[in-house]
Design a protein around this motif. Structure first.
Motif, PDB file in Angstrom:
ATOM      1  N   THR A  80      38.585  19.483  -2.201  1.00 47.62           N
ATOM      2  CA  THR A  80      37.141  19.715  -2.297  1.00 47.62           C
ATOM      3  C   THR A  80      36.444  19.147  -1.068  1.00 47.62           C
ATOM      4  OG1 THR A  80      37.187  19.602  -4.712  1.00 47.62           O
ATOM      5  CG2 THR A  80      35.061  19.255  -3.647  1.00 47.62           C
ATOM      6  N   ASP A  81      35.584  19.943  -0.454  1.00 49.53           N
ATOM      7  CA  ASP A  81      34.830  19.509   0.717  1.00 49.53           C
ATOM      8  C   ASP A  81      33.655  18.650   0.256  1.00 49.53           C
ATOM      9  OD1 ASP A  81      33.437  19.148   3.061  1.00 49.53           O
ATOM     10  OD2 ASP A  81      33.506  21.248   3.677  1.00 49.53           O
ATOM     11  N   LEU A  82      33.765  17.342   0.443  1.00 49.28           N
ATOM     12  CA  LEU A  82      32.718  16.431  -0.018  1.00 49.28           C
ATOM     13  C   LEU A  82      31.417  16.626   0.746  1.00 49.28           C
ATOM     14  CD1 LEU A  82      34.787  13.119  -0.406  1.00 49.28           C
ATOM     15  CD2 LEU A  82      34.159  14.762  -2.188  1.00 49.28           C
ATOM     16  N   LEU A  83      31.491  17.121   1.967  1.00 53.71           N
ATOM     17  CA  LEU A  83      30.289  17.297   2.779  1.00 53.71           C
ATOM     18  C   LEU A  83      29.391  18.412   2.242  1.00 53.71           C
ATOM     19  CD1 LEU A  83      31.906  17.004   6.324  1.00 53.71           C
ATOM     20  CD2 LEU A  83      30.606  15.244   5.112  1.00 53.71           C
ATOM     21  N   LYS A  84      29.957  19.295   1.433  1.00 54.19           N
ATOM     22  CA  LYS A  84      29.182  20.421   0.910  1.00 54.19           C
ATOM     23  C   LYS A  84      28.641  20.166  -0.497  1.00 54.19           C
ATOM     24  CE  LYS A  84      31.585  23.944   3.653  1.00 54.19           C
ATOM     25  NZ  LYS A  84      32.393  25.188   3.624  1.00 54.19           N
ATOM     26  N   LEU A  85      28.971  19.023  -1.080  1.00 53.49           N
ATOM     27  CA  LEU A  85      28.525  18.728  -2.444  1.00 53.49           C
ATOM     28  C   LEU A  85      27.134  18.111  -2.431  1.00 53.49           C
ATOM     29  CD1 LEU A  85      31.732  17.166  -4.036  1.00 53.49           C
ATOM     30  CD2 LEU A  85      31.028  19.553  -4.023  1.00 53.49           C
ATOM     31  N   ASP A  86      26.310  18.492  -3.400  1.00 57.16           N
ATOM     32  CA  ASP A  86      25.046  17.784  -3.570  1.00 57.16           C
ATOM     33  C   ASP A  86      25.294  16.530  -4.409  1.00 57.16           C
ATOM     34  OD1 ASP A  86      25.177  18.545  -6.273  1.00 57.16           O
ATOM     35  OD2 ASP A  86      23.873  20.280  -5.981  1.00 57.16           O
ATOM     36  N   ALA A  87      24.263  15.728  -4.634  1.00 57.41           N
ATOM     37  CA  ALA A  87      24.427  14.444  -5.319  1.00 57.41           C
ATOM     38  C   ALA A  87      24.981  14.615  -6.730  1.00 57.41           C
ATOM     39  CB  ALA A  87      23.089  13.710  -5.359  1.00 57.41           C
ATOM     40  N   ALA A  88      24.491  15.604  -7.457  1.00 55.81           N
ATOM     41  CA  ALA A  88      24.940  15.821  -8.835  1.00 55.81           C
ATOM     42  C   ALA A  88      26.412  16.221  -8.877  1.00 55.81           C
ATOM     43  CB  ALA A  88      24.077  16.889  -9.494  1.00 55.81           C
ATOM     44  N   GLU A  89      26.831  17.075  -7.951  1.00 52.92           N
ATOM     45  CA  GLU A  89      28.233  17.499  -7.920  1.00 52.92           C
ATOM     46  C   GLU A  89      29.147  16.348  -7.535  1.00 52.92           C
ATOM     47  OE1 GLU A  89      27.850  22.207  -6.657  1.00 52.92           O
ATOM     48  OE2 GLU A  89      27.642  20.668  -5.107  1.00 52.92           O
ATOM     49  N   ARG A  90      28.685  15.492  -6.616  1.00 57.44           N
ATOM     50  CA  ARG A  90      29.512  14.362  -6.196  1.00 57.44           C
ATOM     51  C   ARG A  90      29.662  13.345  -7.332  1.00 57.44           C
ATOM     52  NH1 ARG A  90      30.039  11.320  -0.494  1.00 57.44           N
ATOM     53  NH2 ARG A  90      29.839  13.453   0.213  1.00 57.44           N
ATOM     54  N   ARG A  91      28.602  13.186  -8.147  1.00 52.69           N
ATOM     55  CA  ARG A  91      28.675  12.229  -9.256  1.00 52.69           C
ATOM     56  C   ARG A  91      29.720  12.624 -10.289  1.00 52.69           C
ATOM     57  NH1 ARG A  91      22.967  11.742  -8.582  1.00 52.69           N
ATOM     58  NH2 ARG A  91      22.599  13.369 -10.157  1.00 52.69           N
ATOM     59  N   LYS A  92      30.065  13.914 -10.349  1.00 53.18           N
ATOM     60  CA  LYS A  92      31.100  14.349 -11.279  1.00 53.18           C
ATOM     61  C   LYS A  92      32.480  13.863 -10.843  1.00 53.18           C
ATOM     62  CE  LYS A  92      28.621  18.560 -12.618  1.00 53.18           C
ATOM     63  NZ  LYS A  92      28.637  20.050 -12.602  1.00 53.18           N
ATOM     64  N   ILE A  93      32.629  13.599  -9.540  1.00 60.82           N
ATOM     65  CA  ILE A  93      33.902  13.125  -8.994  1.00 60.82           C
ATOM     66  C   ILE A  93      33.949  11.602  -8.948  1.00 60.82           C
ATOM     67  CG2 ILE A  93      35.355  13.081  -6.913  1.00 60.82           C
ATOM     68  CD1 ILE A  93      34.337  15.876  -6.263  1.00 60.82           C
ATOM     69  N   ILE A  94      32.838  10.990  -8.497  1.00 59.78           N
ATOM     70  CA  ILE A  94      32.791   9.545  -8.323  1.00 59.78           C
ATOM     71  C   ILE A  94      32.801   8.860  -9.682  1.00 59.78           C
ATOM     72  CG2 ILE A  94      31.473   7.634  -7.366  1.00 59.78           C
ATOM     73  CD1 ILE A  94      32.737   9.663  -5.349  1.00 59.78           C
ATOM     74  N   GLY A  95      33.717   7.923  -9.856  1.00 63.60           N
ATOM     75  CA  GLY A  95      33.857   7.232 -11.126  1.00 63.60           C
ATOM     76  C   GLY A  95      34.879   7.879 -12.037  1.00 63.60           C
ATOM     77  N   LYS A  96      35.213   9.117 -11.759  1.00 69.00           N
ATOM     78  CA  LYS A  96      36.215   9.815 -12.568  1.00 69.00           C
ATOM     79  C   LYS A  96      37.501  10.016 -11.770  1.00 69.00           C
ATOM     80  CE  LYS A  96      36.922  13.928 -15.439  1.00 69.00           C
ATOM     81  NZ  LYS A  96      38.167  14.410 -14.825  1.00 69.00           N
ATOM     82  N   ASP A  97      37.465  10.897 -10.777  1.00 65.87           N
ATOM     83  CA  ASP A  97      38.665  11.164  -9.975  1.00 65.87           C
ATOM     84  C   ASP A  97      38.810  10.193  -8.810  1.00 65.87           C
ATOM     85  OD1 ASP A  97      39.409  13.401 -11.511  1.00 65.87           O
ATOM     86  OD2 ASP A  97      37.957  14.640 -10.442  1.00 65.87           O
ATOM     87  N   MET A  98      37.693   9.614  -8.378  1.00 66.54           N
ATOM     88  CA  MET A  98      37.691   8.640  -7.292  1.00 66.54           C
ATOM     89  C   MET A  98      36.857   7.442  -7.738  1.00 66.54           C
ATOM     90  SD  MET A  98      36.131   9.034  -3.422  1.00 66.54           S
ATOM     91  CE  MET A  98      36.644  10.746  -3.332  1.00 66.54           C
ATOM     92  N   ALA A  99      37.468   6.273  -7.790  1.00 68.04           N
ATOM     93  CA  ALA A  99      36.778   5.092  -8.303  1.00 68.04           C
ATOM     94  C   ALA A  99      36.925   3.932  -7.328  1.00 68.04           C
ATOM     95  CB  ALA A  99      37.328   4.702  -9.672  1.00 68.04           C
ATOM     96  N   MET A 100      36.010   2.968  -7.436  1.00 70.52           N
ATOM     97  CA  MET A 100      35.986   1.857  -6.489  1.00 70.52           C
ATOM     98  C   MET A 100      35.786   0.537  -7.213  1.00 70.52           C
ATOM     99  SD  MET A 100      33.785   1.708  -2.965  1.00 70.52           S
ATOM    100  CE  MET A 100      34.066   0.455  -1.700  1.00 70.52           C
ATOM    101  N   ILE A 101      36.529  -0.476  -6.780  1.00 76.29           N
ATOM    102  CA  ILE A 101      36.361  -1.851  -7.254  1.00 76.29           C
ATOM    103  C   ILE A 101      35.659  -2.616  -6.144  1.00 76.29           C
ATOM    104  CG2 ILE A 101      37.535  -3.931  -8.075  1.00 76.29           C
ATOM    105  CD1 ILE A 101      39.958  -2.057  -8.674  1.00 76.29           C
ATOM    106  N   PHE A 102      34.533  -3.238  -6.464  1.00 73.55           N
ATOM    107  CA  PHE A 102      33.708  -3.862  -5.436  1.00 73.55           C
ATOM    108  C   PHE A 102      34.062  -5.336  -5.248  1.00 73.55           C
ATOM    109  CE2 PHE A 102      31.414  -0.283  -7.229  1.00 73.55           C
ATOM    110  CZ  PHE A 102      31.126   0.443  -6.089  1.00 73.55           C
ATOM    111  N   GLN A 103      33.520  -5.923  -4.179  1.00 76.07           N
ATOM    112  CA  GLN A 103      33.898  -7.275  -3.769  1.00 76.07           C
ATOM    113  C   GLN A 103      33.527  -8.346  -4.786  1.00 76.07           C
ATOM    114  OE1 GLN A 103      32.940  -8.559   0.186  1.00 76.07           O
ATOM    115  NE2 GLN A 103      33.145  -6.525   1.049  1.00 76.07           N
ATOM    116  N   GLU A 104      32.310  -8.313  -5.281  1.00 75.51           N
ATOM    117  CA  GLU A 104      31.798  -9.386  -6.122  1.00 75.51           C
ATOM    118  C   GLU A 104      31.665  -8.913  -7.561  1.00 75.51           C
ATOM    119  OE1 GLU A 104      31.381 -12.404  -5.236  1.00 75.51           O
ATOM    120  OE2 GLU A 104      31.471 -12.286  -3.056  1.00 75.51           O
TER     121      GLU A 104
END
Length: 290
Positions: free
Chosen positions: A73-97
């Protein structure tokens, strides 16, 4: 097969002194089930690079790239709503603090279940059972009772485990761990690293480990990218990097390790000039601030 591909990523911020380029032409790829370490001192653009991929930088940041694709999937072509469907589900991040990343106003159970509600569309009973399973999986004792705990009622190590539970809740294809052992004591650091590696192997995730700790790199990574002042200085498999580093900056990082130091004073990483090719002779690190 490449899961994440980035070509020529640039991130700029507007400052009072003018545009500041935090990431300058970084390219990378991560294969499925691979562990990639991104290493470098503070301020080298490691976290900013991954926050750009996640779409979590402030709107004032200027992000551009020739290519940024995830699982085809081309992330550069996704709008914010489409990207939110991926972030947290297929791609997740553990932060520093972990203490700053968890919301102090909600129980840890609510925060884990919120991820499941948004991305997995589970009912209340399913969310609770899955949250208990996740807390048990990351080594939280009495998980059913801990669902009702607030972040301030848990230790730093336990909060980091909760963050890991939230990140893996939807079985992501890619997990990004941004300095996951920051502010934890040495014993807990080891436990968290072992947990991440075991979960990566168990679920077959790709894992990007952001760190400035070369010991973590040696212990966890398959491949390593070294960044300095927003640029990629070197990329190699982990054994090659430690045995035959090409970049002066990588050599300076390795020479600053306590095990490699000679004498009473540790060498410091110099303010190196970017190299297009490694010189034949290693330049000794100059004394000066990091």
């Amino acid at each position: 097969m490449a899961l994440l591909e980035i070509e020529n990523l640039v991130v700029e911020f507007d400052t009072a002194q003018g545009p500041f380029r935090a990431v300058d032409g970084v390219s990378l790829k991560v294969d499925e089930r691979e562990v990639l370490a991104i290493v470098g001192e503070s301020g080298s653009g490691k976290s900013v690079s991954m926050l750009a991929v996640m779409g979590l930088l402030p709107w004032t940041a200027k992000v551009r790239a020739d290519r940024m694709s995830f699982a085809g999937t081309d992330l550069l072509k996704l709008d914010a709503a489409e990207r939110r469907k991926i972030i947290g589900k297929d791609m997740a991040m553990i932060f520093q603090e972990p203490m700053a990343s968890l919301n102090p106003s909600f129980t840890v159970g609510f925060q884990i279940e919120e991820v499941l509600r948004l991305h997995m569309h589970m009912d209340r009973h399913q969310r609770r059972e899955r949250a208990i399973e996740l807390l048990r999986l990351v080594g939280i004792p009495d998980p059913a009772e801990r669902l009702n705990s607030y972040p301030h009622q848990m230790s730093g190590g336990q909060c980091q485990r909760v963050m890991i539970a939230m990140a893996i809740a939807c079985n992501p294809k890619l997990l990004i761990a941004d300095e996951p052992t920051t502010a934890l004591d040495v014993t807990i650091q080891k436990q968290i690293l072992d947990l991440l590696v075991s979960l990566q192997e168990k679920y077959g995730m790709a894992l990007i480990m952001i760190t400035h700790n070369m010991g973590v790199v040696a212990e966890t990574a398959d491949r390593v990218i070294v960044q300095y002042k927003g640029r990629k200085m070197e990329e190699a498999d982990v054994l090659t990097l430690f045995e035959n580093p090409k970049s002066n900056y990588t050599r300076a990082l390795l020479s600053a390790l306590p095990d490699n130091a000679t004498g009473d004073r540790l060498p410091t990483v110099s303010d190196l000039i970017f190299e297009q090719a490694a010189p034949a002779v290693v330049t000794p690190p100059m004394e000066g601030p990091l």
